[in-house]
Design an enzyme around this catalytic site. Sequence first.
Site, PDB file in Angstrom:
ATOM      1  N   GLU A  25       2.689   2.514  -4.983  1.00 26.45           N
ATOM      2  CA  GLU A  25       3.513   1.553  -5.715  1.00 26.45           C
ATOM      3  C   GLU A  25       3.181   1.657  -7.205  1.00 26.45           C
ATOM      4  O   GLU A  25       2.002   1.695  -7.574  1.00 26.45           O
ATOM      5  CB  GLU A  25       3.249   0.126  -5.222  1.00 26.45           C
ATOM      6  CG  GLU A  25       4.261  -0.857  -5.786  1.00 26.45           C
ATOM      7  CD  GLU A  25       4.068  -2.280  -5.263  1.00 26.45           C
ATOM      8  OE1 GLU A  25       5.051  -3.007  -5.160  1.00 26.45           O
ATOM      9  OE2 GLU A  25       2.922  -2.655  -4.966  1.00 26.45           O
ATOM     10  N   GLY A 165      -5.973  -5.314  -7.156  1.00 26.91           N
ATOM     11  CA  GLY A 165      -6.848  -6.068  -6.254  1.00 26.91           C
ATOM     12  C   GLY A 165      -6.729  -5.539  -4.845  1.00 26.91           C
ATOM     13  O   GLY A 165      -7.706  -5.373  -4.123  1.00 26.91           O
ATOM     14  N   ALA A 166      -5.475  -5.249  -4.431  1.00 24.61           N
ATOM     15  CA  ALA A 166      -5.199  -4.724  -3.095  1.00 24.61           C
ATOM     16  C   ALA A 166      -3.775  -4.179  -3.087  1.00 24.61           C
ATOM     17  O   ALA A 166      -2.997  -4.430  -4.000  1.00 24.61           O
ATOM     18  CB  ALA A 166      -5.363  -5.822  -2.044  1.00 24.61           C
ATOM     19  N   MET A 167      -3.442  -3.422  -2.034  1.00 22.80           N
ATOM     20  CA  MET A 167      -2.095  -2.862  -1.889  1.00 22.80           C
ATOM     21  C   MET A 167      -1.660  -2.966  -0.442  1.00 22.80           C
ATOM     22  O   MET A 167      -2.375  -2.546   0.458  1.00 22.80           O
ATOM     23  CB  MET A 167      -2.079  -1.395  -2.351  1.00 22.80           C
ATOM     24  CG  MET A 167      -0.743  -0.699  -2.146  1.00 22.80           C
ATOM     25  SD  MET A 167       0.578  -1.494  -3.085  1.00 22.80           S
ATOM     26  CE  MET A 167       1.985  -1.115  -2.036  1.00 22.80           C
ATOM     27  N   GLU A 168      -0.442  -3.502  -0.236  1.00 23.68           N
ATOM     28  CA  GLU A 168       0.028  -3.917   1.083  1.00 23.68           C
ATOM     29  C   GLU A 168       0.620  -2.814   1.948  1.00 23.68           C
ATOM     30  O   GLU A 168       1.443  -3.094   2.822  1.00 23.68           O
ATOM     31  CB  GLU A 168       1.076  -5.027   0.910  1.00 23.68           C
ATOM     32  CG  GLU A 168       2.388  -4.585   0.256  1.00 23.68           C
ATOM     33  CD  GLU A 168       2.454  -4.754  -1.239  1.00 23.68           C
ATOM     34  OE1 GLU A 168       3.572  -4.775  -1.792  1.00 23.68           O
ATOM     35  OE2 GLU A 168       1.389  -4.871  -1.866  1.00 23.68           O
ATOM     36  N   HIS A 201      -2.496 -12.852   1.261  1.00 21.74           N
ATOM     37  CA  HIS A 201      -1.402 -12.377   0.398  1.00 21.74           C
ATOM     38  C   HIS A 201      -0.891 -11.023   0.884  1.00 21.74           C
ATOM     39  O   HIS A 201       0.319 -10.816   1.036  1.00 21.74           O
ATOM     40  CB  HIS A 201      -1.925 -12.280  -1.041  1.00 21.74           C
ATOM     41  CG  HIS A 201      -0.932 -11.785  -2.042  1.00 21.74           C
ATOM     42  ND1 HIS A 201      -0.299 -12.620  -2.945  1.00 21.74           N
ATOM     43  CD2 HIS A 201      -0.452 -10.536  -2.301  1.00 21.74           C
ATOM     44  CE1 HIS A 201       0.517 -11.905  -3.703  1.00 21.74           C
ATOM     45  NE2 HIS A 201       0.437 -10.625  -3.330  1.00 21.74           N
ATOM     46  N   GLU A 202      -1.807 -10.102   1.162  1.00 20.28           N
ATOM     47  CA  GLU A 202      -1.389  -8.755   1.587  1.00 20.28           C
ATOM     48  C   GLU A 202      -0.737  -8.786   2.971  1.00 20.28           C
ATOM     49  O   GLU A 202       0.215  -8.038   3.235  1.00 20.28           O
ATOM     50  CB  GLU A 202      -2.584  -7.794   1.588  1.00 20.28           C
ATOM     51  CG  GLU A 202      -3.272  -7.635   0.236  1.00 20.28           C
ATOM     52  CD  GLU A 202      -2.320  -7.343  -0.909  1.00 20.28           C
ATOM     53  OE1 GLU A 202      -1.366  -6.569  -0.720  1.00 20.28           O
ATOM     54  OE2 GLU A 202      -2.530  -7.904  -2.003  1.00 20.28           O
ATOM     55  N   GLU A 224       6.357 -10.578  -4.548  1.00 20.31           N
ATOM     56  CA  GLU A 224       5.104 -11.128  -5.067  1.00 20.31           C
ATOM     57  C   GLU A 224       5.079 -12.655  -5.126  1.00 20.31           C
ATOM     58  O   GLU A 224       4.062 -13.273  -4.843  1.00 20.31           O
ATOM     59  CB  GLU A 224       4.786 -10.522  -6.435  1.00 20.31           C
ATOM     60  CG  GLU A 224       4.596  -9.001  -6.418  1.00 20.31           C
ATOM     61  CD  GLU A 224       3.496  -8.532  -5.470  1.00 20.31           C
ATOM     62  OE1 GLU A 224       2.716  -9.377  -4.982  1.00 20.31           O
ATOM     63  OE2 GLU A 224       3.420  -7.321  -5.213  1.00 20.31           O
TER      64      GLU A 224
END
Length: 766
Positions: A25, A165-168, A201-202, A224
């Site tokens: 992304e 922070g993170a990736m889904e 969140h992810e 988001e």
Amino acid sequence: MLGFYRSSYKDQDGKTRYMASTQFEATEARRAFPSWDEPAIKSTFDITLIVPAEMTALSNMNVVSETRLGDGKKEVKFARTPIMSTYLVAFVVGDLGYVESFTTGKHNGGKSVTVRVYAPKGEERHGDFALKIATDTLEYFAEVFGIPYPLPKCDMVAIPDFEAGAMENWGLITYRTTAVLYDPKASDAKFKQRIAYTVSHELAHQWFGNLVTMEWWTDLWLNEGFATWVGYLAVDKLFPDWEIWNQYVTEGFQRGLQLDALRSSHPIEVPVNDSSEIHQIFDAISYYKGANVIRMLSAFLGEKVFLSGVKRYLMRHKFSNASTDDLWKALTEESGNDVSKFMTLWTKMAGHPVLTVEETGNTLKIRQCRFLSSGVASPEEDNTVWWVPLGVDLGPTETHHEIGSVVLTQKEMTLVLPEKYDFYQLNARKTGVFRVNYTPERLSKLGQAVKKGLIGTSDRIGIMADAGALAASGYGKTSGLLNFIKNFEDEEQYIVWIEINSRLSNLLNVWFEQPDHIYQGLLKFQRQLVSKLVAKLGWEYSDNDDYLTTMLRSLVIKMAGRANDPDTVKEAHRRFHSFTKRNEESALHPNIRGVVFEIVLSYGGGNEEFDSILKYYSEARTADQKVVALTGLGFAQSDDLIQRALKFSTSEEVRNQDIIYAFNGLQANRKSRRALWNFVKENFYMLHERYAKSLALFEHIIKFGTELFASEDDIKDVEKFFSNKNCKEFERPLQQSIENIRANAAWVERDAKDVEEWLKTNGYIQ
């Protein structure tokens, strides 16, 4: 840290090891394989990886076959993915261990999902907390959304080098180490909440973004904003005692409002014409203003109706793409309200209103206009008439009484209150996306109601936040804010203290180069405000403390230390000495190590203390403790040590992604703020080259270097420096920084005398 990239780490024996991971992304899948790399062009994917035989290979789906090839290699084939966007494809290869659990399948059509947390071997045991969160959250979302999680497994992987922070990625979520691994014995408790929220969140994205994907990056907020709101929803379900929605009012809610108060803000739905523009909208507007608007709409329609509308939206568009209009349509059908009619302006126009309230007896005249942090909007800027649910509340918490669903739909209106009421407030529980500008007399009365314990937590936070924002922008006076804060000397709620700290820190940051006696007077006010609570809570942590008490202790010690409270500074030095010289681990609980590092270096610490923190950084067992030490180094006071901290931030000993933690400390330290900006200027081309493909980090570097200054000379300096540079890739954050400096300068110019007079009147200066 983009495309298919290599990450390095030290194993248990101190040997450098490597792993490979992906970050596609927004438009980086094309770096790894040829593709129509746009969210609306979906496909299934059959993925095969040929890897060293001893390595673990992971992708979005489960493994269907593994074949030895000789030459120390193996071929790993994965099941075909559902139809999905390129940016969600992922693969990871490394020497990994894992912890594992399973969902019950109760809300997942009877199908259990295998959930694993992977990490470099030896670190996986620290994945237990995230694993429990993930298992419970997958169950909860399958129930709430009425759609089972569609994949057979959900892997979460700690990646040592990671930009965000993170990736889904669907079925293979990647994380910065500090966002997924937690050591109960060595980690600061604040990371526990960060992990709970980030995982939630992810996982929300597995539905919002993965199952139903935005048509184009213009609708990024559908990913988001929703994942932010739903992430909080899940954490509240799992940890009701954390009061996460009250925390949202002081954190995410304010972040959305602050960025949106700039002229250089942008609409939630923002036109995107070039790939270089995409990363610039992964900001507080897409995440937090998006979530603010969803929270406001959910409160207005009722959460049950709202979630039913969301289910309808997800069912209609699953395995496909959707736009904002598709969401409004589903919510309209479910609620019977024409949602598009009153919500379109909220997503298509930048900004939000401030409601100015005039009182005549029991009659209120309420007027809305666009709120700007740099001053009153001009007529040309103030041509939006927002739909504003007023949330009028009368009386104390125990006899809570709201006046129906009064909505402001014009520039101004008149509202008649009952003859008898204790007090009134607008925007009860702070679900509406607006500021309220009360008269000074009304703000004073609300302060008295706070003192009597009549106003609930979220409202105490919200009224203070509004008073702070209005003082900074010129709608109110800073003395009014300080008078209001003075009512909180008996406050014991951690979440309210977050807001008190935020408002005082903001004032001290902007006043950082005002005459020293003024600055010291503000510190004296902070000392006196917090002293009673520091004495009550002490320094010792107990296993019987609840989470909010644990966090409150750390915060008030930090506030007292920053304000140079003699007893706090003395105790910080004593404990630091025991910890570093005598190796007494218990002298410095993990929750206050960062706080003590800051206090010790800020007041009296020199080379010896700096070297001790540096040693702790190099020997720290967990990534979050490295972060804590790195931030602490930024509070050095001498020019030599400040230069050492700056040079260390870009050395090989600090991961590229972690520069933001070093700069965070250096920016917060008023002694090093100018040195930090000079360092950014002198090393601009090196920094730009290093972060050219990690522009989100580069934007942070620009903001940390500039945004807290408060003079016209600083504006000229920043503008001159960038005048001969191509700023296209960071134009938006640069303009936001310049606008922040302009607002800060105007605030000081306007209220310097007001603050000085208040400090004299209240005995904080002579």
